[in-house]
Design an enzyme around this catalytic site. Structure first.
Site, PDB file in Angstrom:
ATOM      1  N   PRO A 216       4.560   7.042  -4.963  1.00 52.96           N
ATOM      2  CA  PRO A 216       5.013   7.896  -3.855  1.00 52.96           C
ATOM      3  C   PRO A 216       6.447   8.360  -4.090  1.00 52.96           C
ATOM      4  CG  PRO A 216       4.756   5.616  -3.118  1.00 52.96           C
ATOM      5  CD  PRO A 216       4.289   5.669  -4.533  1.00 52.96           C
ATOM      6  N   GLU A 217       6.647   9.665  -4.050  1.00 50.31           N
ATOM      7  CA  GLU A 217       7.977  10.240  -4.218  1.00 50.31           C
ATOM      8  C   GLU A 217       8.478  10.670  -2.837  1.00 50.31           C
ATOM      9  OE1 GLU A 217       9.708  10.415  -6.945  1.00 50.31           O
ATOM     10  OE2 GLU A 217       8.228   9.938  -8.485  1.00 50.31           O
TER      11      GLU A 217
ATOM     12  N   HIS B 239      -5.903  -5.492  -0.838  1.00 52.94           N
ATOM     13  CA  HIS B 239      -4.581  -4.854  -0.957  1.00 52.94           C
ATOM     14  C   HIS B 239      -4.001  -4.384   0.379  1.00 52.94           C
ATOM     15  CE1 HIS B 239      -5.500  -5.010  -5.152  1.00 52.94           C
ATOM     16  NE2 HIS B 239      -6.393  -4.055  -5.102  1.00 52.94           N
TER      17      HIS B 239
ATOM     18  N   ARG C 146      -0.124  -2.722  -6.121  1.00 53.06           N
ATOM     19  CA  ARG C 146       0.761  -3.302  -7.145  1.00 53.06           C
ATOM     20  C   ARG C 146       1.858  -4.170  -6.557  1.00 53.06           C
ATOM     21  NH1 ARG C 146       2.130   0.935 -11.707  1.00 53.06           N
ATOM     22  NH2 ARG C 146       2.989  -0.967 -12.600  1.00 53.06           N
TER      23      ARG C 146
END
Ligand code: ZN
Length: 270
Positions: free
Chosen positions: A2-3, A91, A109
């Site tokens: 994600p930017e 997750h 992650r």
């Protein structure tokens, strides 16, 4: 990853569901993110009312009565608005419950961050040394010109330095330099005032376009249970090695620059 545009779209998407609401519960199924989620997070945040939801760089700040919940999506995180009783999937590590709805963090992650900071969040060590916001007036031609003086680093590296300006990751640095017609290796100190102005304009235009692209998928982004929620975009140069430049048709080149891939058109960028 994600930017800044994804984080901004996330902020806009969840804001209506949290603004003015009180946190009624926190569920932590796995606290082992980049930093361990504090054991007492529920005691710290339950009962706090969200006064505003701000973005600083790629951090989301749930600003409450006595402090802020600081959240970062890391490498793979995404937030969704859900019904609190809906079954978590693999997750889905953390839920922030606001009565009848909840914000759920999925982070395969586990590089995300969820923590509580008493008082002014801008003074937290993670935020205190961040550079200017690229979409604010602080990021101006004059500012960039000043920052580039005497700096013997490539302009792309300088753009990606979060201590100078936040949220210009590899994708947006490549795209902005293309739009401004500037070669990624150009030494910062050689940038003229005019080219600084062009580059600042290009960074803003690139980010605004990306946010607009994400805005069209806002509904899905917040409500769906899809895999990542990151939106697809049309790039000028990023990830287009050997493909024809969309402006002049020359083959896009790729070079390794400070561990990151730089994509550029050798005839459009000098
Ligand atoms: Zn070209």
């Amino acid at each position: 990853m994600p930017e800044l545009p994804e984080v901004e779209i996330t902020r806009r998407g969840i804001e209506p569901f949290v603004l003015g609401k009180t946190i009624t519960a926190v569920a932590v199924r796995n606290p082992n993110l980049r930093q361990r989620v504090p054991r007492n997070i529920a005691r710290l945040v339950v009962g706090q009312q969200v006064k505003s939801l701000r973005r600083r760089g790629k951090y989301l700040l749930f600003e409450c009565d006595t402090g802020s919940l600081i959240l970062h999506l890391g490498m793979s995180g995404s937030l969704r608005v859900i019904e609190p009783q809906s079954a978590p999937r693999k997750h889905d590590h953390i839920d922030l419950v606001f009565g009848g709805s909840a914000v759920r963090l999925r982070d395969p992650r586990r590089f995300g961050i969820v923590l509580w900071n008493r008082g002014d969040a801008s003074r937290h060590p993670l935020l205190a040394r961040l550079g200017v916001e690229p979409l604010s007036e602080d990021f101006s031609a004059e500012f960039l010109y000043r920052m580039t003086r005497g700096r013997d680093v490539g302009i792309k590296q300088l753009l990606m330095n979060a201590g100078v300006v936040v949220g210009v990751g590899n994708i947006y640095a490549n795209e902005s330099l293309f739009r401004a017609g500037i070669h990624p290796r150009l030494r910062s100190k050689r940038l003229s005032r005019e080219r600084c102005a062009k580059l600042v304009e290009a960074v803003k235009a690139t980010l605004v376009a990306a946010i607009a692209a994400g805005g069209s998928s806002l509904r899905d982004f917040v409500h769906s249970d899809g895999a990542s929620g990151y939106f697809q975009q049309h790039y000028f140069v990023y990830d287009r090695a050997a493909l024809p430049c969309r402006v002049c048709g020359a083959a896009i080149r790729v070079a390794r620059l400070g561990q990151r891939s730089s994509y550029y058109c050798a005839s459009c960028q000098s």
